[in-house]
Design a protein around this motif. Sequence first.
Motif, PDB file in Angstrom:
ATOM      1  N   HIS A 140       0.842  -1.195   0.000  1.00 41.31           N
ATOM      2  CA  HIS A 140       0.000   0.000   0.000  1.00 41.31           C
ATOM      3  C   HIS A 140       0.881   1.249   0.000  1.00 41.31           C
ATOM      4  O   HIS A 140       1.816   1.370   0.810  1.00 41.31           O
ATOM      5  N   LYS A 141       0.601   2.173  -0.893  1.00 33.06           N
ATOM      6  CA  LYS A 141       1.408   3.386  -0.972  1.00 33.06           C
ATOM      7  C   LYS A 141       1.125   4.339   0.182  1.00 33.06           C
ATOM      8  O   LYS A 141       2.027   5.042   0.641  1.00 33.06           O
ATOM      9  N   GLU A 142      -0.135   4.403   0.617  1.00 28.61           N
ATOM     10  CA  GLU A 142      -0.452   5.300   1.723  1.00 28.61           C
ATOM     11  C   GLU A 142      -0.377   4.546   3.048  1.00 28.61           C
ATOM     12  O   GLU A 142      -0.519   3.320   3.097  1.00 28.61           O
ATOM     13  N   PHE A 143      -0.133   5.292   4.125  1.00 30.86           N
ATOM     14  CA  PHE A 143      -0.168   4.733   5.471  1.00 30.86           C
ATOM     15  C   PHE A 143      -1.538   5.012   6.085  1.00 30.86           C
ATOM     16  O   PHE A 143      -2.142   6.069   5.831  1.00 30.86           O
ATOM     17  N   GLY A 144      -2.008   4.079   6.904  1.00 26.68           N
ATOM     18  CA  GLY A 144      -3.285   4.266   7.577  1.00 26.68           C
ATOM     19  C   GLY A 144      -3.101   4.324   9.086  1.00 26.68           C
ATOM     20  O   GLY A 144      -2.341   3.534   9.658  1.00 26.68           O
ATOM     21  N   VAL A 145      -3.754   5.286   9.728  1.00 31.49           N
ATOM     22  CA  VAL A 145      -3.742   5.365  11.185  1.00 31.49           C
ATOM     23  C   VAL A 145      -5.187   5.426  11.675  1.00 31.49           C
ATOM     24  O   VAL A 145      -6.082   5.908  10.968  1.00 31.49           O
ATOM     25  N   MET A 146      -5.414   4.921  12.874  1.00 29.13           N
ATOM     26  CA  MET A 146      -6.752   4.973  13.459  1.00 29.13           C
ATOM     27  C   MET A 146      -6.670   5.684  14.804  1.00 29.13           C
ATOM     28  O   MET A 146      -5.796   5.391  15.622  1.00 29.13           O
ATOM     29  N   LEU A 147      -7.579   6.641  15.013  1.00 23.18           N
ATOM     30  CA  LEU A 147      -7.642   7.381  16.260  1.00 23.18           C
ATOM     31  C   LEU A 147      -8.692   6.756  17.159  1.00 23.18           C
ATOM     32  O   LEU A 147      -9.789   6.398  16.699  1.00 23.18           O
ATOM     33  N   MET A 148      -8.359   6.606  18.435  1.00 30.77           N
ATOM     34  CA  MET A 148      -9.290   6.019  19.386  1.00 30.77           C
ATOM     35  C   MET A 148      -9.065   6.666  20.745  1.00 30.77           C
ATOM     36  O   MET A 148      -8.043   7.300  20.992  1.00 30.77           O
ATOM     37  N   GLY A 149     -10.031   6.523  21.611  1.00 28.35           N
ATOM     38  CA  GLY A 149      -9.912   7.124  22.941  1.00 28.35           C
ATOM     39  C   GLY A 149     -11.284   7.348  23.538  1.00 28.35           C
ATOM     40  O   GLY A 149     -12.315   6.958  22.990  1.00 28.35           O
ATOM     41  N   LEU A 150     -11.306   7.991  24.695  1.00 30.60           N
ATOM     42  CA  LEU A 150     -12.556   8.319  25.361  1.00 30.60           C
ATOM     43  C   LEU A 150     -13.256   9.464  24.637  1.00 30.60           C
ATOM     44  O   LEU A 150     -12.648  10.154  23.809  1.00 30.60           O
ATOM     45  N   PRO A 151     -14.523   9.707  24.925  1.00 31.23           N
ATOM     46  CA  PRO A 151     -15.222  10.831  24.304  1.00 31.23           C
ATOM     47  C   PRO A 151     -14.598  12.175  24.686  1.00 31.23           C
ATOM     48  O   PRO A 151     -14.017  12.326  25.771  1.00 31.23           O
ATOM     49  N   ASN A 152     -14.720  13.147  23.799  1.00 23.66           N
ATOM     50  CA  ASN A 152     -14.364  14.539  24.066  1.00 23.66           C
ATOM     51  C   ASN A 152     -12.909  14.723  24.503  1.00 23.66           C
ATOM     52  O   ASN A 152     -12.601  15.535  25.377  1.00 23.66           O
ATOM     53  N   THR A 153     -12.007  13.972  23.891  1.00 17.90           N
ATOM     54  CA  THR A 153     -10.585  14.153  24.175  1.00 17.90           C
ATOM     55  C   THR A 153      -9.854  14.835  23.022  1.00 17.90           C
ATOM     56  O   THR A 153      -8.667  15.137  23.150  1.00 17.90           O
ATOM     57  N   GLY A 154     -10.553  15.066  21.896  1.00 25.24           N
ATOM     58  CA  GLY A 154      -9.946  15.841  20.821  1.00 25.24           C
ATOM     59  C   GLY A 154      -9.552  15.061  19.590  1.00 25.24           C
ATOM     60  O   GLY A 154      -8.696  15.502  18.824  1.00 25.24           O
ATOM     61  N   LYS A 155     -10.173  13.905  19.351  1.00 25.25           N
ATOM     62  CA  LYS A 155      -9.802  13.091  18.187  1.00 25.25           C
ATOM     63  C   LYS A 155     -10.109  13.822  16.879  1.00 25.25           C
ATOM     64  O   LYS A 155      -9.255  13.906  15.990  1.00 25.25           O
ATOM     65  N   SER A 156     -11.327  14.337  16.755  1.00 19.94           N
ATOM     66  CA  SER A 156     -11.694  15.043  15.524  1.00 19.94           C
ATOM     67  C   SER A 156     -10.887  16.326  15.366  1.00 19.94           C
ATOM     68  O   SER A 156     -10.484  16.697  14.255  1.00 19.94           O
ATOM     69  N   SER A 157     -10.627  17.020  16.469  1.00 22.92           N
ATOM     70  CA  SER A 157      -9.825  18.248  16.412  1.00 22.92           C
ATOM     71  C   SER A 157      -8.409  17.952  15.954  1.00 22.92           C
ATOM     72  O   SER A 157      -7.804  18.740  15.215  1.00 22.92           O
ATOM     73  N   LEU A 158      -7.863  16.815  16.366  1.00 20.95           N
ATOM     74  CA  LEU A 158      -6.520  16.417  15.942  1.00 20.95           C
ATOM     75  C   LEU A 158      -6.479  16.226  14.426  1.00 20.95           C
ATOM     76  O   LEU A 158      -5.564  16.722  13.750  1.00 20.95           O
ATOM     77  N   ILE A 159      -7.456  15.508  13.883  1.00 23.76           N
ATOM     78  CA  ILE A 159      -7.491  15.293  12.438  1.00 23.76           C
ATOM     79  C   ILE A 159      -7.625  16.617  11.700  1.00 23.76           C
ATOM     80  O   ILE A 159      -6.932  16.873  10.706  1.00 23.76           O
ATOM     81  N   ASN A 160      -8.515  17.482  12.180  1.00 25.81           N
ATOM     82  CA  ASN A 160      -8.692  18.791  11.534  1.00 25.81           C
ATOM     83  C   ASN A 160      -7.408  19.603  11.563  1.00 25.81           C
ATOM     84  O   ASN A 160      -7.061  20.298  10.596  1.00 25.81           O
ATOM     85  N   ALA A 161      -6.681  19.547  12.690  1.00 32.33           N
ATOM     86  CA  ALA A 161      -5.441  20.315  12.818  1.00 32.33           C
ATOM     87  C   ALA A 161      -4.375  19.818  11.844  1.00 32.33           C
ATOM     88  O   ALA A 161      -3.709  20.610  11.166  1.00 32.33           O
ATOM     89  N   LEU A 162      -4.194  18.500  11.769  1.00 32.58           N
ATOM     90  CA  LEU A 162      -3.192  17.951  10.850  1.00 32.58           C
ATOM     91  C   LEU A 162      -3.576  18.225   9.398  1.00 32.58           C
ATOM     92  O   LEU A 162      -2.727  18.581   8.572  1.00 32.58           O
ATOM     93  N   ARG A 163      -4.840  18.073   9.087  1.00 29.68           N
ATOM     94  CA  ARG A 163      -5.283  18.302   7.709  1.00 29.68           C
ATOM     95  C   ARG A 163      -5.119  19.773   7.324  1.00 29.68           C
ATOM     96  O   ARG A 163      -4.668  20.089   6.221  1.00 29.68           O
ATOM     97  N   SER A 164      -5.473  20.676   8.242  1.00 27.60           N
ATOM     98  CA  SER A 164      -5.335  22.107   7.955  1.00 27.60           C
ATOM     99  C   SER A 164      -3.876  22.502   7.760  1.00 27.60           C
ATOM    100  O   SER A 164      -3.553  23.375   6.955  1.00 27.60           O
ATOM    101  N   THR A 165      -2.975  21.840   8.519  1.00 24.17           N
ATOM    102  CA  THR A 165      -1.555  22.205   8.479  1.00 24.17           C
ATOM    103  C   THR A 165      -0.831  21.585   7.296  1.00 24.17           C
ATOM    104  O   THR A 165      -0.025  22.241   6.626  1.00 24.17           O
ATOM    105  N   TYR A 166      -1.115  20.322   6.981  1.00 22.34           N
ATOM    106  CA  TYR A 166      -0.283  19.587   6.034  1.00 22.34           C
ATOM    107  C   TYR A 166      -0.986  19.170   4.746  1.00 22.34           C
ATOM    108  O   TYR A 166      -0.350  18.611   3.858  1.00 22.34           O
TER     109      TYR A 166
END
Length: 325
Positions: A140-166
């Motif tokens: 596979h040319k792309e790498f896959g990562v999965m985010l997990m954790g408790l509710p309201n710890t910032g998973k979606s915010s993390l994805i938005n931050a990385l996507r906005s930056t890179y």
Amino acid sequence: MASSSSHSLTKFRQSFPFPTRVGSWFPSHMRTSLYKLESQLPKVDCLIEIHDARLPFVGRNAMFMERLGIRPNILVLNKADLVDIRPDEMENIIYRLQNEGYEDVLFTNFGKNYKPSALSLLNALRNVLSTGERYHRRNHKEFGVMLMGLPNTGKSSLINALRSTYVAGKLPDKTGRCLKAGDEPGITREIHFPVQISVDPKIVAIDTPGVIGTKSMDVETSFKLAACGIVKPNRVGEVEVADFLLYSLNRRKQFQYVERFGLTEPTDQIVELLDHIAFSRNMVISYRDRQQGRWVVRGALDQAANHLLGEFRKGNMGRIPPETF
């Protein structure tokens, strides 16, 4: 700012009267997500577990490591901007968590000033992905990562931050933020389609709903998670959670609430504090007392308790040491 020395003679409670049990908060989408997480492993090269930096050793779901830990992993302690921590304390926490099996541990803040944390996490991802075993994903040319954790710890915010930056501006759609994020638990209720968060190397991330480990949810842990907004406080009781927060702040001599709410001195009485907040912010309830034959105005304690908890979660009452609770 209210100093701890000026209030050192004030008498505070030495223990908190936890109830024997609290209401369960385990929505049906969490139960379904437990099974779906494992089904995503064939698409994943690395797992990112996100937890609240204020509770580095409390409430983490042991199932993540027990059932999903066959993949390289990174533990992200998010909302570090709300924590008052010395470098040596940070090193001790990282050391303890690495001994639990985490390959890398990062303190991050994916709030307003997210770019330093985005760079730190991307560098950690590059290192883990370049050295980790890809098993059947070698082609596979792309790498896959999965985010997990408790509710309201910032998973979606993390994805938005990385996507906005890179990613933003480097792809034809020029998109940045793409996932809904909020400051209350339960915003993400389904496993999302993979979202690209890096171009070089190409990394796609799978966002997942927050899942609470039911086995580790004792009464005290429930109060701690509710105080930090990880579970909804109405499952425990807004006033009761606010009282636990007040007890914890007083025990640690964290008296910033005195200045924040315009008190003259600290208090150990939650009703006194909530009444003050309610009447000073027009959070009141009016009703006619038929026995007295007049209108009565009282403070809306649940509303005041939610306001107190909200101010704490936003950092408006100052940063706290890790494990304040």
